[in-house]
Design an enzyme around this catalytic site. Structure first.
Site, PDB file in Angstrom:
ATOM      1  N   ARG A 260       0.835  -1.199   0.000  1.00 14.69           N
ATOM      2  CA  ARG A 260       0.000   0.000   0.000  1.00 14.69           C
ATOM      3  C   ARG A 260       0.874   1.254   0.000  1.00 14.69           C
ATOM      4  O   ARG A 260       1.853   1.326   0.746  1.00 14.69           O
ATOM      5  CB  ARG A 260      -0.942   0.014   1.210  1.00 14.69           C
ATOM      6  N   ARG A 275       2.228   1.121  10.276  1.00 17.21           N
ATOM      7  CA  ARG A 275       1.683   1.511   8.970  1.00 17.21           C
ATOM      8  C   ARG A 275       2.825   1.467   7.957  1.00 17.21           C
ATOM      9  O   ARG A 275       3.622   2.394   7.869  1.00 17.21           O
ATOM     10  CB  ARG A 275       1.073   2.910   9.049  1.00 17.21           C
ATOM     11  N   GLU A 347      -6.511  -1.144  15.542  1.00 18.82           N
ATOM     12  CA  GLU A 347      -7.128  -2.128  14.648  1.00 18.82           C
ATOM     13  C   GLU A 347      -6.129  -3.205  14.236  1.00 18.82           C
ATOM     14  O   GLU A 347      -5.007  -2.905  13.823  1.00 18.82           O
ATOM     15  CB  GLU A 347      -7.656  -1.433  13.395  1.00 18.82           C
ATOM     16  N   SER A 350     -10.254  -6.122  10.274  1.00 16.23           N
ATOM     17  CA  SER A 350     -11.463  -5.440   9.834  1.00 16.23           C
ATOM     18  C   SER A 350     -12.256  -6.430   8.995  1.00 16.23           C
ATOM     19  O   SER A 350     -11.740  -6.961   8.006  1.00 16.23           O
ATOM     20  CB  SER A 350     -11.110  -4.199   9.005  1.00 16.23           C
ATOM     21  N   ARG A 389       0.980  -6.400  12.708  1.00 22.02           N
ATOM     22  CA  ARG A 389       0.347  -5.784  13.882  1.00 22.02           C
ATOM     23  C   ARG A 389       0.192  -6.798  15.010  1.00 22.02           C
ATOM     24  O   ARG A 389       0.244  -6.437  16.192  1.00 22.02           O
ATOM     25  CB  ARG A 389      -0.997  -5.181  13.493  1.00 22.02           C
TER      26      ARG A 389
END
Length: 425
Positions: A260, A275, A347, A350, A389
């Site tokens: 990403r 991130r 998070e 999801s 994560r």
């Protein structure tokens, strides 16, 4: 992609759905373009009908020995008129498709209203936040002190938002990934898939990343895209297919790298691994009948939760508000894990029900038992979970005062029996 028939029949409901997402009304613009498109289609049909009639009349005139010059001239003119009308119809059709492609999925009525994450609602919590007799450190402090996380080396190789993992932390990262994929395939009924990491435009379009979120993706010089999540290839496995009802629900999972650009996250989570441009994730995808998709969503969230339960990590489950759900989602649950170093929940998974939003873009259908026609399937996706994560969560929740990290019991078979990371005594 939304059903244009629904917008025609329920323009007020359509605008109300957009309002819940914090967007301006669009019904008038969509319907005006749709009306013009249908008008051109009617004109095109009328020209085609007249051309067919004139061509038939030419044949009859010639059989009777009559002069057909006037009719032939008319057909010639209709041919050009038809070509012009076809070009106009294509242009309006493309404009309508482009407009519809940028409109998000309407949120389900049952999810909370609200502008952003501040309106999300906590449904349940598992375990209290971990307490320590010392001030807990963040993962990057622990990893750098142990010599197992190297952000400088990664920056030398690739720039910011990358990491080099070494030694026991690299093995722990691999152990987590293997544990997750094993759990979902042996106990949760998902079939493991190893999909391509490079896909074509239509694949990203099918799941909603294109055209709206092009800047968030990495594109190659060969006109391939690096997948931002395994949701993209896994969901597109049913693109263009007509499935039998007995085959549903279809459940697949994959452990893949994800890529990403993080174009919209400047200044956010710049330290550490939270991130990154490249990370690994175990993805779950379900293809379900419409009447079963909400139940399937609950099941999927439970599968993600089970990963954290077995690792002994504190977490909570949030239902996202209408202003916080993703572009293609109609309902989303976030699973947030406790990070002691940040003193916050973040998070880690999801899980979303996209309804038939992606299926319409992909033309993915199923044949209901006993019915002649077909219906669009419902697609669901969820993290099961983000490996990086999860590594952060394990490092921070299992840290000890001397900077070492206890290996959760469930991972020790994957770690060759190792119980403590960084223990050189």
């Amino acid at each position: 992609m939304l059903d244009i028939k629904w917008i025609r029949e329920e323009p007020q409901a359509f605008d109300a759905a957009l309002k819940r997402r914090g967007l301006e009304p669009l019904a008038d613009a969509v319907l005006a373009l749709d009306a013009r498109h249908r008008e051109i289609q009617a004109e095109l049909q009328a020209i085609q009908t007249r051309r067919n009639e004139s061509s038939k009349a030419i044949g009859e005139a010639k059989r009777k020995g009559e002069d057909a010059a006037g009719l032939m001239e008319e057909v010639s003119g209709l041919k050009q008129k038809m070509a012009d009308a076809e070009e106009t119809e294509r242009r309006f059709g493309a404009e309508l498709t482009e407009l519809l492609s940028g409109i998000p999925n309407p949120p389900l009525a049952e999810i909370p209203d609200g502008p952003d994450e501040t309106a999300n609602v906590c449904l349940r919590e598992h375990l209290a936040p971990t307490e320590f007799a010392f001030e807990p450190k963040e993962h990057y402090e622990l990893g750098e002190a142990l010599g197992f996380l190297d952000f400088e080396a990664a920056a030398k190789l690739s720039g910011s938002r990358f990491v080099v993992m070494r030694g026991q932390i690299a093995r722990l990262h691999r152990a987590l990934a293997q544990f997750m994929i094993d759990l979902h395939t042996t106990e949760h009924g998902y079939e493991e898939v190893a999909p391509p990491l490079l896909v074509r435009d239509h694949v990203l379009y099918g799941t909603g990343q294109l055209p709206k979120f092009e800047e968030d993706q990495f594109r190659t010089t060969s006109d391939h895209w690096l997948i931002p999540t395994a949701e993209v290839p896994l969901t597109n496995l049913v693109a263009g297919e007509i499935l039998e009802a007995e085959a549903l629900p279809l459940r697949v999972t994959a452990l893949t790298p994800c890529f990403r650009s993080e174009a919209g996250s400047a200044g956010r989570d710049t330290r550490g691994m939270l991130r990154q441009h490249q990370f690994e994730k175990v993805e779950m995808v379900s293809i379900a009948k419409p009447e079963e998709s909400l139940q399937e969503l609950e099941r999927m969230v439970g599968c993600a939760e089970e990963v954290l339960k077995r690792l002994g990590l504190p977490y909570r489950v949030m239902v996202l508000s209408a202003g916080d759900i993703g572009f293609g989602a109609a309902k989303t649950y976030d699973v947030e894990v406790w990070l002691p170093g940040q003193k916050a929940y973040r998070e880690i998974s999801s899980c979303s029900n996209c309804g038939d939003f992606q299926a319409r873009r992909m033309k993915a259908r199923y044949r209901p038992t006993g019915e002649k026609g077909t219906r669009f399937v419902h697609s669901l996706n969820g993290s099961g979970v983000a490996v990086g994560r999860c590594l952060i969560a394990v490092m921070e929740n299992y840290q000890q005062g001397n900077g070492t990290i206890v290996v959760p019991e469930v991972l020790r078979p994957y770690m060759g029996g190792l119980e403590i990371i960084g223990d050189h005594g």
